[in-house]
Design a protein around this motif. Structure first.
Motif, mmCIF file in Angstrom:
data_model
loop_
_atom_site.group_PDB
_atom_site.id
_atom_site.type_symbol
_atom_site.label_atom_id
_atom_site.label_comp_id
_atom_site.label_asym_id
_atom_site.label_seq_id
_atom_site.Cartn_x
_atom_site.Cartn_y
_atom_site.Cartn_z
ATOM 1 N N ASP A 253 0.813 -1.218 0.000
ATOM 2 C CA ASP A 253 0.000 0.000 0.000
ATOM 3 C C ASP A 253 0.846 1.267 0.000
ATOM 4 N N MET A 254 2.090 1.160 0.455
ATOM 5 C CA MET A 254 2.948 2.344 0.566
ATOM 6 C C MET A 254 3.710 2.634 -0.720
ATOM 7 N N PHE A 255 4.133 1.586 -1.436
ATOM 8 C CA PHE A 255 5.041 1.763 -2.568
ATOM 9 C C PHE A 255 4.421 1.228 -3.855
ATOM 10 N N ASP A 256 5.124 1.441 -4.947
ATOM 11 C CA ASP A 256 4.673 0.971 -6.256
ATOM 12 C C ASP A 256 4.598 -0.563 -6.235
ATOM 13 N N ARG A 257 3.393 -1.091 -6.461
ATOM 14 C CA ARG A 257 3.196 -2.539 -6.364
ATOM 15 C C ARG A 257 3.973 -3.289 -7.430
ATOM 16 N N ARG A 258 4.231 -2.659 -8.538
ATOM 17 C CA ARG A 258 5.034 -3.287 -9.601
ATOM 18 C C ARG A 258 6.465 -3.512 -9.117
ATOM 19 N N ILE A 259 7.058 -2.494 -8.492
ATOM 20 C CA ILE A 259 8.438 -2.608 -8.005
ATOM 21 C C ILE A 259 8.520 -3.659 -6.897
ATOM 22 N N VAL A 260 7.538 -3.661 -6.013
ATOM 23 C CA VAL A 260 7.525 -4.651 -4.934
ATOM 24 C C VAL A 260 7.458 -6.064 -5.509
ATOM 25 N N GLY A 261 6.623 -6.251 -6.537
ATOM 26 C CA GLY A 261 6.518 -7.562 -7.178
ATOM 27 C C GLY A 261 7.832 -7.993 -7.812
ATOM 28 N N LEU A 262 8.517 -7.065 -8.460
ATOM 29 C CA LEU A 262 9.806 -7.388 -9.074
ATOM 30 C C LEU A 262 10.835 -7.809 -8.032
ATOM 31 N N LEU A 263 10.878 -7.099 -6.919
ATOM 32 C CA LEU A 263 11.823 -7.461 -5.859
ATOM 33 C C LEU A 263 11.500 -8.834 -5.276
ATOM 34 N N ALA A 264 10.223 -9.107 -5.099
ATOM 35 C CA ALA A 264 9.826 -10.399 -4.541
ATOM 36 C C ALA A 264 10.210 -11.544 -5.477
ATOM 37 N N MET A 265 9.922 -11.373 -6.770
ATOM 38 C CA MET A 265 10.266 -12.426 -7.718
ATOM 39 C C MET A 265 11.778 -12.619 -7.837
ATOM 40 N N SER A 266 12.533 -11.544 -7.691
ATOM 41 C CA SER A 266 13.993 -11.653 -7.719
ATOM 42 C C SER A 266 14.496 -12.479 -6.542
ATOM 43 N N LEU A 267 13.886 -12.279 -5.367
ATOM 44 C CA LEU A 267 14.261 -13.078 -4.202
ATOM 45 C C LEU A 267 13.946 -14.557 -4.431
ATOM 46 N N GLY A 268 12.769 -14.837 -5.001
ATOM 47 C CA GLY A 268 12.412 -16.224 -5.273
ATOM 48 C C GLY A 268 13.348 -16.873 -6.270
ATOM 49 N N LEU A 269 13.677 -16.144 -7.338
ATOM 50 C CA LEU A 269 14.602 -16.669 -8.354
ATOM 51 C C LEU A 269 15.967 -16.964 -7.746
ATOM 52 N N THR A 270 16.478 -16.027 -6.948
ATOM 53 C CA THR A 270 17.798 -16.208 -6.329
ATOM 54 C C THR A 270 17.819 -17.418 -5.398
ATOM 55 N N SER A 271 16.760 -17.570 -4.607
ATOM 56 C CA SER A 271 16.681 -18.695 -3.663
ATOM 57 C C SER A 271 16.606 -20.022 -4.400
ATOM 58 N N ALA A 272 15.765 -20.086 -5.437
ATOM 59 C CA ALA A 272 15.624 -21.333 -6.197
ATOM 60 C C ALA A 272 16.925 -21.692 -6.906
ATOM 61 N N ALA A 273 17.599 -20.684 -7.469
ATOM 62 C CA ALA A 273 18.858 -20.945 -8.167
ATOM 63 C C ALA A 273 19.943 -21.429 -7.198
ATOM 64 N N THR A 274 20.004 -20.807 -6.016
ATOM 65 C CA THR A 274 21.002 -21.216 -5.021
ATOM 66 C C THR A 274 20.751 -22.644 -4.550
ATOM 67 N N LEU A 275 19.483 -22.983 -4.316
ATOM 68 C CA LEU A 275 19.152 -24.341 -3.894
ATOM 69 C C LEU A 275 19.535 -25.345 -4.981
ATOM 70 N N SER A 276 19.352 -24.959 -6.229
ATOM 71 C CA SER A 276 19.741 -25.848 -7.336
ATOM 72 C C SER A 276 21.239 -26.109 -7.324
ATOM 73 N N VAL A 277 22.032 -25.068 -7.116
ATOM 74 C CA VAL A 277 23.491 -25.218 -7.098
ATOM 75 C C VAL A 277 23.929 -26.103 -5.934
ATOM 76 N N LEU A 278 23.351 -25.881 -4.743
ATOM 77 C CA LEU A 278 23.726 -26.685 -3.572
ATOM 78 C C LEU A 278 23.363 -28.158 -3.776
ATOM 79 N N THR A 279 22.220 -28.405 -4.410
ATOM 80 C CA THR A 279 21.813 -29.785 -4.670
ATOM 81 C C THR A 279 22.760 -30.442 -5.672
ATOM 82 N N HIS A 280 23.148 -29.693 -6.703
ATOM 83 C CA HIS A 280 24.078 -30.214 -7.710
ATOM 84 C C HIS A 280 25.432 -30.552 -7.089
ATOM 85 N N LEU A 281 25.827 -29.767 -6.079
ATOM 86 C CA LEU A 281 27.106 -30.004 -5.405
ATOM 87 C C LEU A 281 27.000 -31.055 -4.301
ATOM 88 N N ASP A 282 25.834 -31.708 -4.213
ATOM 89 C CA ASP A 282 25.596 -32.766 -3.224
ATOM 90 C C ASP A 282 25.704 -32.237 -1.789
#
Length: 551
Positions: free
Chosen positions: A72-101
């Protein structure tokens, strides 16, 4: 379909965001299968398996109110972009850790929790922006379509996830989730959102959270919906938390069976969402909720006693339809009842209620499954769902859309003679009414509704008093923290609230207008010691014409 629930899909912006969110939800379902099945491979504890669902949903409960205030305080588009960036980063990091056993149960829970944090931040911004993407008459259909998006993904994502995990391992599931964040990021990046500038500075985060909590606490209809949502989430979460154990322990299957059972539940949810408009047209919200939870309870009872995959899948279709109908009805009620200025916070609180219910219920039903078995946990959950309609005796569902909660044009700022800043306060408002003593009780009843309205929109310390020496004289009194808060409180009134203020004003007798006093309270220590002491607060916006109506 496009003439009914599919009407919002005619709007290009909504169609693009909906399609991209479908892919993102698909990735989330694939991640859930990978995480839950990887956990079953590492431990035999039902508690740990159920904690995967808890880790995904707990952040929504913990961060929802803050995320709603941010939306409600900020541009909802920018907030959505930041949230999706966090999700992408977390999923990518988990993928790398799994690949490295380096995958462990704690690693799964930590990164699932971070992905849940991204969901918590994204949800209120996305849902609150739906009303900006579609016309008001198609909003209920748009809400239902968002639910359908999630459950189409639930129908096909788990089965696909089961195949991916069975053939390529959990790392492939985590990589798919990371890749499927990208379309939603692109769509939000390209969205040119029309932002209506506010003449007042945004509230601070802490004040915005308090404003949201205050609005909900003084809105009986919203409180009822939230309590019913929480109860449904707790009682019905067993099927979400224990699905992997249903596949492994009750059906003796593997990852593909797990995916198929999740798909059956999701398919039922899609069927429920597709029929939401028919349900809303012919039966009341309370009746629809009762039918939904009873349907889900009966479905879970069959799942508990079944050992045949076909019968279990059929029962999960029924349970999924009941679950989706109930959750969508709750969501629509919130969407249609909250004014735009607090929509993000109201929807975030709804997310906290359902996700908190699922998180707490997942832990509880996992604990029951550890002690008594998966089948008994499901039977107890079914019994709890069958009892929840009794809540309607005390917490009856309000009719969705029965109140016009759209804000109207704000009142002009009142004239002030004292030089004040936006942060000056507290502000005290006194309104004097002259009322026929024969109508005193009627006036008092209206003023109780006025009290709730003032407090929802930002006032505190409200009181109404009758003069001992003049039986006609009544004085309404309330406070606002600062001058800017007072201006916000005036601008938040809905059409119904403005009509309510006019009804109160109509009780006033005589040719003299209602007398309004707006005062700057001066507690000890609030005045600068010397005139030359600088005040770095921003200057007050230019005063406009004095308007008494609505105060």
């Amino acid at each position: 379909m496009l003439n009914g629930i599919g009407a919002p899909l005619r709007i290009p912006l909504f169609r693009r965001i909906w399609s991209a969110s479908l892919l993102s939800n698909l990735g989330l379902m694939i991640h859930g299968v990978g995480a839950a099945w990887a956990m079953t491979r590492m431990t035999s504890s039902a508690d740990m398996v159920a904690l995967v669902q808890t880790a995904l949903m707990l952040p929504v409960m913990l961060l929802a109110v803050t995320a709603g205030a941010v939306a409600d305080m900020f541009d909802r588009r920018i907030v959505g972009l930041l949230a999706m960036s966090l999700g992408l980063t977390s999923a990518a990091t988990l993928s790398v850790l799994t690949h490295l056993d380096l995958l462990t149960p704690n690693v799964i829970l930590i990164f699932t929790f971070l992905i849940g944090c991204a969901m918590a931040l994204f949800g209120p911004s996305w849902q609150a922006s739906v009303s900006e993407q579609v016309p008001p008459d198609t909003l209920p259909s748009a809400v239902a379509l968002n639910g359908i998006s999630y459950n189409i993904a639930r129908s096909f994502g788990p089965a696909l996830g089961g195949i991916i995990v069975a053939t390529a391992g959990a790392v492939a599931a985590f990589v798919c989730n990371a890749v499927l964040y990208l379309p939603l990021l692109v769509v939000f990046f390209l969205w040119r959102r029309d932002v209506e500038p506010s003449r007042l500075p945004p509230e601070r985060l802490g004040r915005a959270i308090v404003s949201g909590v205050r609005y909900i606490s003084h809105s009986p209809s919203l409180r009822i919906v939230l309590w019913r949502t929480l109860a449904t989430g707790i009682c019905g979460s067993s099927v979400l938390a224990l699905m992997a154990l249903i596949a492994r322990d009750l059906l003796g299957g593997g990852a593909q069976t797990f995916g198929m059972m999740l798909g059956a539940f999701g398919m039922g949810a899609v069927i429920g969402a597709l029929n939401i408009e028919t349900v809303r047209r012919f039966i009341t919200s309370e009746t629809a909720i009762r039918i939904s939870v009873v349907t889900m309870g009966l479905g879970l009872a069959i799942v508990a006693v079944s050992r045949a995959p076909v019968l279990t899948a059929a029962a999960l279709v029924v349970a999924g339809a009941g679950w989706m109908l109930a959750i969508t009805l709750f969501n629509i009620n919130i969407q249609l009842s909250a004014p735009r200025w607090v929509a993000g916070r109201a929807l975030a609180t709804f997310q906290a209620a359902i996700s908190g219910g699922i998180a707490m219920g997942s832990w509880f039903w996992g604990h029951i499954a550890d002690g008594f078995g998966t089948d008994y946990a499901l039977l107890f959950s079914a019994a709890a769902l069958l009892l929840t309609p009794l809540l309607g005796l005390w917490l009856r569902m309000p009719a969705a859309g029965s109140r016009d909660e759209q804000t109207v044009d704000p009142l002009a700022d009142p004239e002030v003679a004292l030089s004040i800043k936006g942060r000056s306060g507290p502000i005290v408002i006194e309104i004097e009414y002259r009322v026929d003593p024969q109508r005193a009780r009627e006036f008092y009843g209206v003023m109780q509704e006025v009290q709730a309205s003032r407090q929802r929109n930002g006032a505190y310390g409200w009181s109404i008093a009758r003069d001992l020496g003049d039986t006609h004289l009544w004085t309404e009194r309330y406070h606002c923290p600062t001058w800017n808060d007072f201006l916000r409180q005036r601008s938040r009134a809905t059409r119904l609230e403005r009509q309510l203020f006019q009804t109160a004003s109509d009780f006033h007798l005589g040719i003299e207008p209602i007398r309004v006093r707006r005062m700057l309270e001066r507690p000890f220590g609030s005045v600068r010691w010397k005139d030359e002491t600088p005040d770095r607060a921003p200057d007050l916006l230019p005063a406009q014409a004095n308007v008494v109506s609505g105060v």
